[in-house]
Design an enzyme around this catalytic site. Structure first.
Site, mmCIF file in Angstrom:
data_model
loop_
_atom_site.group_PDB
_atom_site.id
_atom_site.type_symbol
_atom_site.label_atom_id
_atom_site.label_comp_id
_atom_site.label_asym_id
_atom_site.label_seq_id
_atom_site.Cartn_x
_atom_site.Cartn_y
_atom_site.Cartn_z
ATOM 1 N N CYS A 72 0.837 -1.205 0.000
ATOM 2 C CA CYS A 72 0.000 0.000 0.000
ATOM 3 C C CYS A 72 0.872 1.255 0.000
ATOM 4 O O CYS A 72 0.670 2.171 -0.794
ATOM 5 C CB CYS A 72 -0.931 -0.037 1.215
ATOM 6 S SG CYS A 72 -2.186 1.253 1.204
ATOM 7 N N CYS A 183 7.573 4.170 5.460
ATOM 8 C CA CYS A 183 6.705 3.975 4.295
ATOM 9 C C CYS A 183 7.518 3.546 3.080
ATOM 10 O O CYS A 183 6.993 2.945 2.154
ATOM 11 C CB CYS A 183 5.925 5.242 3.987
ATOM 12 S SG CYS A 183 6.953 6.617 3.463
HETATM 13 S S1 SF4 Z 1 0.299 4.781 5.536
HETATM 14 FE FE1 SF4 Z 1 0.846 3.395 3.870
HETATM 15 S S2 SF4 Z 1 -0.319 1.529 4.370
HETATM 16 FE FE2 SF4 Z 1 -1.273 3.174 5.509
HETATM 17 S S3 SF4 Z 1 -2.945 3.890 4.164
HETATM 18 FE FE3 SF4 Z 1 -1.138 5.198 3.829
HETATM 19 S S4 SF4 Z 1 -0.144 4.326 2.076
HETATM 20 FE FE4 SF4 Z 1 -1.519 2.744 2.880
#
Ligand code: SF4
Length: 193
Positions: A72, A183
């Site tokens: 993600c 991230c």
């Molecule tokens: S922090 Fe990373 S895992 Fe969480 S919603 Fe945002 S992009 Fe997705």
């Protein structure tokens, strides 16, 4: 400058603007940013026309943040950072990274070149959380309203919680293998050859 809209970025954005008003900035945003962060981003963007926004709006699977947060973050954060670096023709970027923030940030340097051809400057690397708040208070720099609720490290809404204790980033990705982690923007290659 990479402006994450967090308190550390508020310090560094204030510092770079004092050093040179011509320094440009970019914000990587996602569909999951809290509404207060989006409001803060709009206010910053209205004040500073040299701040550019980047995001990846492609569709992703439901609850990817919970099932595969690394993927993600890769899709929503790392991928849009690459066009930011490349379209803005960046050879040197400035960040608000601090080595006292948490377990994943202890080995950063004030000047580094982890990505060939892309120098990174971390001017507040050795600042502590208290010093960040002192600077912001003395300079009366506006911050994201979420800090008034008790957050210490801000990310996307599903992956940020209020915590106390020694690790400032402990509230990030709680309940996943990525807890307190990164991230990928500061750990993955960004410069496109
Ligand atoms: S922090 Fe990373 S895992 Fe969480 S919603 Fe945002 S992009 Fe997705």
């Amino acid at each position: 400058m990479a402006n994450s809209l967090g308190k550390d970025s508020c310090v560094v954005w204030d510092l770079v603007k004092r050093a040179s008003p011509a320094i440009r900035g970019f914000i990587v945003t996602t569909r999951f940013k809290p509404s207060k962060t989006k409001n803060f981003m709009r206010a910053d963007a209205a004040c500073y026309l040299e701040l550019q926004m980047f995001s990846n709006d492609e569709s992703i699977s439901d609850r990817l943040d919970a099932t595969d947060p690394d993927r993600c973050c890769d899709l929503l954060k790392v991928r849009p950072t690459r066009p930011a670096i490349n379209e803005m023709d960046v050879d040197c970027w400035v960040t608000g990274l601090r080595c006292t923030e948490g377990r994943t940030r202890t080995d950063y340097q004030e000047i580094e070149e982890r990505d060939t051809g892309l120098i990174k400057l971390n001017p507040i690397l050795i600042w502590h959380e208290r010093e960040v708040w002192q600077y912001l208070a003395i300079r009366q720099v506006p911050v994201n309203a979420l800090y008034a609720e008790g957050y210490r490290s801000l990310g996307c809404a599903p992956c940020s919680r209020i915590t106390s204790g020694g690790d400032e980033r402990a509230g990030r990705w709680i309940g996943t293998s990525k807890c307190g982690g990164e991230c990928g923007i500061h750990t993955r290659p960004l410069k496109i050859a």
